[in-house]
Design an enzyme around this catalytic site. Sequence first.
Site: not given
Length: 807
Positions: A158, A205, A375
């Site tokens: 990520d 994220h 996600s």
Amino acid sequence: MRDGGDTTFFVVLKDRADLSGAKKQKTHAKKAEAAYRELRSHAESSQKSLNAFLDKKKAGHQGYWIANAVKVTGGQDLVNELAERPDVASVVERRSFKLDDIETSDKQVTASRAAALGTDSSADGTDAPAWGVADIKADQVWDQYQDRGEGIVIANVDSGVQYDHPDLAANYRGNNGDGTFSNDYNFYDATGTCATTAPCDNNGHGTHTMGTMVAKNGLGVAPNAKWIAAKGCTTDLCYDDELLDAGQWILAPTDHNGQNPRPDLAPNIVNNSWGGDDGTFYTDILNAWNSAGIFEAFAAGNDGNGVTCSTTHPPGSQAESYGVGAYDVNGRIGSFSGFGPSPIDGGAKPNITAPGVQIPSTWPGNSYNTINGTSMATPHVAGAVALLWSAAPSLIGDIQGTRKLLDEGARDVDDTHCGGTAEMNYVWGEGKLDILASVEKAPHTAAVVSGKATDKATGAALPNITVQSTDAAGAVRTVTTGTDGTYRLPLAAGTYSFAYSGYGYANRAVTGVTLAESQAYTRDIALTAVPSHQVSGIVRDVTGKPLPGASVELTGTPLPAVTTDANGRYTFKKVAEGSYGLAVKPAAPVLCNGVYTGTAAVGAADLTKNVQVPNRTDNSGNVCAPAAYSWIAGSKKVALTGDEDSAKISLPFSVKHYGVSYSTASVTTDGLINFLSSRVGDYNNTALPAAGVNGVKGIVAPLWDDLTLDKKSSVQTATTGTRGSRKFAIVWNNAAYANGTSGRATFEAVFDEATGGVTLQYQSVADRGAGATVGIADQSGSDALQYSFNQAVIANGTALGFTQGAK
């Protein structure tokens, strides 16, 4: 390539490794080791012919073993030739994947965990869970099975992770439990973005997805699992080559330099909340992970509109992956969630759905954020697998068996408008994730080992004690004691040894413990405190001189790093008896001084540990070292004058650069020698390595600066010695600084026929290199050995040598 220039692309080879042997191995570590060995050796042999061809074409290239692909920089003619080769399956452009806007827009960042969770209570990891954690019934698994993911390691590929976030720090595998962190084998930055070796996240994220998997205080599904991470996305973009690097690291974690791989330290589970290209480039990665017993979960994608079918994207839409869709708190499918059937092969996708709308989780800056996306759904599945494998350790590494239990436990939702059945359709997959139902269906044969670690003299509870179990096959699982000194570890029936360790205490071991199915086994342990002694020494540089300003760390202790004084001396006044890692990191400018890593065994007396740091190397084994200064005057003039120009010269003997032989080179006014392109590096110098289409590749940079050659300046060459032991010098005489800096620079690069090395010599450099790059870089732009970048470190009458590596 419409402009006729070079670009970066991948050559995917037809031949594939045989991973059947890895799948037959009995333990997670042995599966990963077998897969790594087979993939690495197979890639080396099958890529040999292609690499020789690319070397002949003078094309920069970098191989990857996990997908048997080679990254190449070249033009259309080269692409056409490669596509015709019988060993090539395809030529694929270098692509990037974007973290979808819906996932990072409409941020709801808060410093309050309670606000993120929507509760005023203070959760401790067992109550007031986030809505998604409760909806998949993870909290019921905590309560009914006393299972929070103990002994399982989760990773993500990520944007990185804030490793010291209050709700993530305790679970980071690199946390030594004493206030220090070891990042080698626990974090890898494939993008080169992080300022230090410590994990970073410049997007948020990755911190969010990791929080959903393992965060404390109600946010994470498996709050007692350990985590590691690979940063494969620069910010909101994830490039092919960086994802490949990250994928390789997942299977065989390395140190921060990408060296010394340890497949035995591979994670059990890896979360992938990214995707978006309609290709199948990652099939090999998925197969490699699966053969190693690493469960992978992939986002189904956010390209849906709530109606249209076949909107899921790779890799989550590929048959080999376990793709995850998203739903909201009211049980409705997310409007963005990607639907099947798979646009790749028409197969059934997604595999399952999980909470993915308004998901609160950790965020950089010790804060929290609530965002949407598949996600956010995918880490619910990854965390759920950690619960399942912790509760039923006989399932660890059983990918198909685990998928079957997840599928069987899922709650059916009837929506067949894209195809399928009520039980398995192309909107919901097998249905809504229900980890309690899956755990209930799992084999409940695990023995549970628990106990408490205490100080033998005082009886005080000892937190952060490492408890490691090893079975007869060599499988290792690790947990740490909590703040109350207790630990819990479910294990399959068998015979085990247990090791207990913690700073300041003597290690303890218990061997020959036989556990029966479903046995409850209690093993309390009392540890004896050990005395402390002084550790000191002198650190010397590569020349043997005292090295001031170096940072000295004793890893595995809570002691802060110390800095060497003007005489290179360091001192730790009190260090508990035991064996520790010793790391010495030179201060900037590091020049040719490398990082020293060794051990320090503190016995019954003070310890003197003197250290000489090693020479710096790059990944290809090239070595940097100060050299004896022996100036070679130029004798033959090169037709090169002015600013931002170059001239091609013939070399009197074959010169090898990163394993490729050259008979010609281009010399620029800006102090560069280029083996691939005639004109690179104009106007501005950069740090090395410099990847990407516009990166400077295949170069020697004796003094890469914005220089100009006026009437007082010249470039010359000279050849000395006899055949077999000749030296060839390229000399810049009295080069002026284009920015108006006073003074001039006279320097040279000397190639040695006998050794294959190159020596950079400096007769006079007015600004001492304050605006220059000095070093070498390979043909792909991925490897380099930089001596300095915009640092005034070059003294007149000095020399610097680069010795050829093994490549």
